[in-house]
Motif scaffolding. Structure first.
Motif, mmCIF file in Angstrom:
data_model
loop_
_atom_site.group_PDB
_atom_site.id
_atom_site.type_symbol
_atom_site.label_atom_id
_atom_site.label_comp_id
_atom_site.label_asym_id
_atom_site.label_seq_id
_atom_site.Cartn_x
_atom_site.Cartn_y
_atom_site.Cartn_z
ATOM 1 N N VAL A 1 0.837 -1.210 0.000
ATOM 2 C CA VAL A 1 0.000 0.000 0.000
ATOM 3 C C VAL A 1 0.873 1.261 0.000
ATOM 4 O O VAL A 1 0.652 2.183 -0.795
ATOM 5 C CB VAL A 1 -0.948 0.006 1.222
ATOM 6 C CG1 VAL A 1 -1.769 1.288 1.241
ATOM 7 C CG2 VAL A 1 -1.843 -1.217 1.201
ATOM 8 N N GLY A 2 1.855 1.288 0.902
ATOM 9 C CA GLY A 2 2.659 2.499 1.062
ATOM 10 C C GLY A 2 3.438 2.880 -0.175
ATOM 11 O O GLY A 2 3.491 4.060 -0.551
ATOM 12 N N LYS A 3 4.059 1.905 -0.832
ATOM 13 C CA LYS A 3 4.824 2.201 -2.038
ATOM 14 C C LYS A 3 3.913 2.749 -3.141
ATOM 15 O O LYS A 3 4.263 3.719 -3.831
ATOM 16 C CB LYS A 3 5.555 0.953 -2.524
ATOM 17 C CG LYS A 3 6.896 0.724 -1.882
ATOM 18 C CD LYS A 3 7.897 1.787 -2.310
ATOM 19 C CE LYS A 3 9.276 1.533 -1.800
ATOM 20 N NZ LYS A 3 10.232 2.582 -2.215
ATOM 21 N N PHE A 4 2.761 2.141 -3.316
ATOM 22 C CA PHE A 4 1.827 2.601 -4.340
ATOM 23 C C PHE A 4 1.369 4.030 -4.064
ATOM 24 O O PHE A 4 1.443 4.907 -4.938
ATOM 25 C CB PHE A 4 0.622 1.664 -4.404
ATOM 26 C CG PHE A 4 -0.498 2.181 -5.260
ATOM 27 C CD1 PHE A 4 -0.389 2.187 -6.640
ATOM 28 C CD2 PHE A 4 -1.660 2.677 -4.682
ATOM 29 C CE1 PHE A 4 -1.411 2.675 -7.441
ATOM 30 C CE2 PHE A 4 -2.690 3.169 -5.469
ATOM 31 C CZ PHE A 4 -2.568 3.170 -6.843
ATOM 32 N N VAL A 5 0.908 4.270 -2.854
ATOM 33 C CA VAL A 5 0.414 5.607 -2.495
ATOM 34 C C VAL A 5 1.547 6.626 -2.566
ATOM 35 O O VAL A 5 1.369 7.742 -3.079
ATOM 36 C CB VAL A 5 -0.216 5.589 -1.090
ATOM 37 C CG1 VAL A 5 -0.565 7.004 -0.638
ATOM 38 C CG2 VAL A 5 -1.441 4.695 -1.066
ATOM 39 N N GLY A 6 2.720 6.249 -2.057
ATOM 40 C CA GLY A 6 3.834 7.187 -2.034
ATOM 41 C C GLY A 6 4.330 7.547 -3.420
ATOM 42 O O GLY A 6 4.470 8.731 -3.756
ATOM 43 N N VAL A 7 4.611 6.537 -4.243
ATOM 44 C CA VAL A 7 5.179 6.798 -5.578
ATOM 45 C C VAL A 7 4.172 7.521 -6.464
ATOM 46 O O VAL A 7 4.484 8.562 -7.062
ATOM 47 C CB VAL A 7 5.640 5.478 -6.236
ATOM 48 C CG1 VAL A 7 6.011 5.712 -7.697
ATOM 49 C CG2 VAL A 7 6.821 4.903 -5.474
ATOM 50 N N VAL B 1 2.796 0.346 -8.161
ATOM 51 C CA VAL B 1 2.532 -0.947 -7.512
ATOM 52 C C VAL B 1 3.784 -1.810 -7.553
ATOM 53 O O VAL B 1 4.160 -2.460 -6.561
ATOM 54 C CB VAL B 1 1.362 -1.673 -8.191
ATOM 55 C CG1 VAL B 1 1.192 -3.073 -7.604
ATOM 56 C CG2 VAL B 1 0.079 -0.882 -8.031
ATOM 57 N N LEU B 2 4.457 -1.809 -8.706
ATOM 58 C CA LEU B 2 5.655 -2.627 -8.895
ATOM 59 C C LEU B 2 6.774 -2.211 -7.946
ATOM 60 O O LEU B 2 7.628 -3.026 -7.584
ATOM 61 C CB LEU B 2 6.120 -2.511 -10.345
ATOM 62 C CG LEU B 2 7.113 -3.557 -10.866
ATOM 63 C CD1 LEU B 2 6.560 -4.962 -10.678
ATOM 64 C CD2 LEU B 2 7.422 -3.293 -12.325
ATOM 65 N N ALA B 3 6.774 -0.955 -7.530
ATOM 66 C CA ALA B 3 7.785 -0.478 -6.578
ATOM 67 C C ALA B 3 7.674 -1.199 -5.239
ATOM 68 O O ALA B 3 8.615 -1.177 -4.434
ATOM 69 C CB ALA B 3 7.647 1.031 -6.369
ATOM 70 N N ALA C 1 0.674 -5.633 -10.207
ATOM 71 C CA ALA C 1 1.296 -4.857 -11.287
ATOM 72 C C ALA C 1 1.169 -5.577 -12.622
ATOM 73 O O ALA C 1 0.912 -4.946 -13.655
ATOM 74 C CB ALA C 1 2.767 -4.599 -10.953
ATOM 75 N N SER C 2 1.333 -6.891 -12.613
ATOM 76 C CA SER C 2 1.187 -7.673 -13.852
ATOM 77 C C SER C 2 -0.214 -7.531 -14.425
ATOM 78 O O SER C 2 -0.390 -7.379 -15.644
ATOM 79 C CB SER C 2 1.494 -9.147 -13.586
ATOM 80 O OG SER C 2 2.832 -9.319 -13.173
#
Length: 407
Positions: free
Chosen positions: A313-319, A348-350, A389-390
């Motif tokens: 969640v955090g990577k998606f929201v942050g990036v 998401v991939l991050a 992500a896929s």
């Protein structure tokens, strides 16, 4: 005589070795090799012979006066130094010739990367609030594994636009720089100032010789080993030395157009990093029990939950949020070839955090039981992020195919 020797056919074994080395220089193949090592470790750790795997991990190798370092610690402190040396080379390349050279173009991935570090850390801290030492792992969900991420991107979105791949690469390079800074500042052990001064001296001499155009590896290899050794003895994680040396390696063109020092180092070390160092680290770190009780323990452990939510969640929201905010405030622009739906997939991939996440997890949680739960959480989050992500990329591929048919 010389010409005949030069024209002699290359033996098949040498040709094959060169072919393998060339393949390992691509991030996709490196990600596949690392994935294979991870799967082997997981299988071994969940067989009746799991005790042998644990014995291998914890077998102490007291070399060079570095006591209480087992095989797993040698992998994280020694082998990953090569990985971070390559990261240093990539960062220098980005600063001199890549996206980071132009502040306006660099603003989007840099701001997205920074937000992609802050938001997962905040989510982790919120989930683990009140757990005491559990909060030490706040940096675990902040890292992106570029090899895995590019492998997923290549398989699911093979014709992705060049700017999108460049965005992911720049994002990951900045992410690595932030991660190594965090490791240096927050995850050192007992500090030894004298050893650090010696390490800095070795790095400085290395940098001066690079600036003067010295090319022989017989000077640089001993200096690099000494810099690594003294950094390890100083209490600062030795991967910091790898990044510093990589960034100081000269990319200056030569009058006779020979490969630069940076190109030579990358050519030699990237296959070693992708084919040996990172897979061995993955193999020695990823072997965790996946029984029902073990997985139940992960989903009842606030630290593990914080890691999973931070990555997914955090990577998606942050990036994505950082990129959107930067464009909205006029701090960056969405260049040609970039679309928000594709950036959402990259965001998401991050959340595929593996190499650096496991490294920080091992530094934050020396207790084997807690580290195993953190490792399992990283694996679950990485698989989840890859799958989501896929799905996004495959949907985007179908959309692009339909738009081509219409036109």
């Amino acid at each position: 005589m010389t010409r005949a020797r030069h024209n002699r056919p290359v033996r098949p074994t040498i040709r094959y070795a060169r072919h393998v080395a060339g393949a390992l220089r691509t991030e996709t193949v490196g990600g596949v090799v690392m994935l294979a090592a991870t799967v082997i470790a997981l299988i071994w750790a969940n067989t009746p012979w799991s005790s042998a795997y644990k014995s291998l991990q914890t077998h102490e190798l007291n070399w060079l006066g570095l006591h209480h370092m087992d095989v797993a610690h040698w992998a994280s402190g020694g082998l990953l130094a090569v990985f971070f040396f390559i990261a240093g080379l990539e960062l220098r390349e980005e600063l001199t010739h890549g996206e980071l050279r132009d502040p306006r173009a660099a603003a989007l991935p840099v701001i997205a990367a920074a937000a992609g570090v802050v938001v997962p850390a905040l989510i982790f801290l919120a989930v683990t609030a009140g757990t005491g030492d559990g909060m030490r792992g706040w940096a675990v969900p902040t890292a992106t594994d570029i090899a895995f991420a590019l492998a997923v991107l290549a398989v699911t979105f093979s014709d992705c636009p060049g700017p999108l791949r460049a965005f992911l690469l720049t994002l990951a390079v900045v992410d690595d720089l932030i991660a190594i800074t965090i490791i240096a500042l927050f995850y050192g052990s007992d500090f030894v100032p004298g050893a650090l001064l010696l390490a800095v001296a070795c790095v400085a001499v290395y940098g001066v010789l690079q600036a003067r155009g010295v090319r022989t590896p017989w000077v640089y290899v001993p200096l690099a080993l000494l810099a690594w050794y003294f950094t390890q003895r100083s209490g600062i994680h030795a991967t910091v030395a790898g990044v510093a040396l990589g960034m100081l390696t000269s990319g200056k063109e030569t009058p006779d157009e020979r490969p630069t020092n940076a190109e030579r180092a990358d050519h030699v070390l990237r296959p070693i990093s992708a084919g040996l160092c990172v897979p061995l680290f993955a193999f020695l770190s990823a072997g965790v029990a996946l029984s029902g009780d073990a997985l139940n323990g992960v989903f009842h452990d606030r630290v593990a939950i914080g890691v999973m939510l931070g990555l997914v969640v955090g990577k998606f929201v942050g990036v994505l949020g950082g990129a959107w905010t930067a464009v909205r405030l006029g701090l960056a622009r969405l260049g040609g070839g970039l679309h928000w739906r594709e950036l959402a997939g990259v965001a998401v991939l991050a959340g595929v955090g593996f190499t650096v996440s496991l490294l920080i997890g091992g530094l934050a949680y020396p207790d084997p039981a807690q580290f195993e739960r953190v490792t399992t959480a990283v694996l679950i989050a990485s698989v989840t992020a890859s799958a989501v992500a896929s799905a996004i990329f495959r949907h985007r591929v179908r959309q692009r195919a339909r738009s081509v048919e219409v036109t």
